[in-house]
Structure formats: C-alpha cells, structure tokens
Design a protein around this motif. Structure first.
Motif, short mmCIF file in Angstrom:
data_model
loop_
_atom_site.label_atom_id
_atom_site.label_comp_id
_atom_site.label_asym_id
_atom_site.label_seq_id
_atom_site.Cartn_x
_atom_site.Cartn_y
_atom_site.Cartn_z
N GLN A 53 -5.29 0.33 0.27
CA GLN A 53 -5.64 -0.84 1.08
C GLN A 53 -6.97 -1.44 0.62
O GLN A 53 -7.10 -2.66 0.52
N LYS A 54 -7.94 -0.60 0.29
CA LYS A 54 -9.24 -1.10 -0.16
C LYS A 54 -9.12 -1.82 -1.50
O LYS A 54 -9.72 -2.87 -1.70
N ASP A 71 0.82 -1.21 0.00
CA ASP A 71 0.00 0.00 0.00
C ASP A 71 0.86 1.27 0.00
O ASP A 71 0.52 2.25 -0.67
N THR A 105 -2.88 -11.11 -4.17
CA THR A 105 -2.70 -10.83 -2.77
C THR A 105 -3.85 -9.97 -2.28
O THR A 105 -4.34 -9.13 -3.01
N ALA A 106 -4.28 -10.23 -1.06
CA ALA A 106 -5.34 -9.44 -0.45
C ALA A 106 -4.83 -8.77 0.81
O ALA A 106 -5.61 -8.26 1.60
N ARG A 107 -3.52 -8.76 0.99
CA ARG A 107 -2.93 -8.18 2.20
C ARG A 107 -2.17 -6.91 1.84
O ARG A 107 -1.26 -6.93 1.02
N SER A 108 -2.53 -5.81 2.45
CA SER A 108 -1.87 -4.54 2.16
C SER A 108 -0.47 -4.47 2.76
O SER A 108 0.33 -3.63 2.36
N ILE A 154 -6.42 -3.28 -2.71
CA ILE A 154 -5.66 -4.51 -2.48
C ILE A 154 -6.58 -5.58 -1.91
O ILE A 154 -6.54 -6.74 -2.32
N GLU A 155 -7.43 -5.21 -0.97
CA GLU A 155 -8.32 -6.17 -0.32
C GLU A 155 -9.34 -6.77 -1.30
O GLU A 155 -9.84 -7.86 -1.08
N THR A 156 -9.65 -6.06 -2.39
CA THR A 156 -10.57 -6.61 -3.38
C THR A 156 -9.90 -7.65 -4.27
O THR A 156 -10.59 -8.34 -5.01
N GLY A 157 -8.59 -7.74 -4.22
CA GLY A 157 -7.86 -8.71 -5.03
C GLY A 157 -7.55 -8.21 -6.42
O GLY A 157 -7.28 -9.01 -7.32
#
Length: 136
Positions: A30-31, A14, A45-48, A33-36
């Motif tokens: 971060q948002k 992020d 990856t879904a981890r920021s 990244i969390e969506t994939g």
C-alpha cells in the motif's frame, strides 16, 4: 452477460503484489502504491484498492529495478515462490550493465571474500593466535 463478468476475476492491487511475492506485506504494498511507483496498463495509480486481473500489465520501480509483469491469474493465497511465479509473466528489461550505471552505483564495487572488516569468527581466531582466549 453476467456470466462473462463473473468469469473475469479481479482483485486489489495490494493483494496481488503480496500474493505474487513482489513485496513482503500488504502494508508495504500500500505504501509503495501510494508513492506512485506502480503503473497499471501505463497509467499511474495511487490507490491500493485498484482492481487488477488477467491481462493487465504492471510496470513497477522496485528494488532499484524496473519490473514489467503481465498478470496471468489472480492468486487466492500467498503460497510458495513457485506458485507465485505462475501468477505473472515477467516482461522486464535486462538489468543495466555496470558501465551504464550511475556514477554512484558504479563506485560501489563488490567486495572480494576476506576483504574489509573481519567477521566475528575471524576476530576470535586472531585473538586466540595473539594469546588471548577470544572472549574479551
């Protein structure tokens, strides 16, 4: 061996997206990244807090485009755009021609200058021509 580990600097995904000006804020990064929507070296990856560094390849689906960036260096701050462009090498494919766009996207045609609704200034000018003062 410890010297080799220290020489390869890695930072949070992020933070890199924020420093490289791919996104406006770390929270937005971060948002996303969390969506994939972002892959690091072809792995979703879904981890920021995923660590990235020089040599990693990011594949992102941002702004209705597929972006492929090879990281050249990790930034230390969010500097000007010219500095941010030095953090990565853009390997993105060219955008699709209009004929290959989806029917929805192809239906949205660019509007010519002066077409459509008048601007506020044009409306005031029209009102003045009709005899009004334009402040109504």
């Amino acid at each position: 061996m410890a010297g080799n580990v220290d020489s390869i600097r890695k930072e949070r995904l992020d933070k890199f997206l924020f420093f490289s000006r791919a996104l406006k804020s770390r929270t937005l990064a971060q948002k996303i990244i969390e969506t994939g929507a972002i892959r690091v070296n072809s792995e979703r990856t879904a981890r920021s807090d995923h660590k990235v560094g020089a040599g990693d390849v990011l594949t992102m689906n941002l702004h209705d485009r597929i972006l492929v960036w090879r990281i050249l260096d990790c930034g230390t701050r969010r500097g000007p755009a010219s500095e941010a462009q030095g953090l990565y090498e853009d390997l993105s494919p060219p955008p699709l021609p209009r004929a290959q766009l989806s029917p929805y996207d192809a239906a949205i045609a660019p509007r010519a200058e002066g077409a459509g609704r008048p601007t506020k200034k044009e409306r005031r000018d029209t009102d003045r021509l009709r005899g009004g003062d334009g402040d109504e």
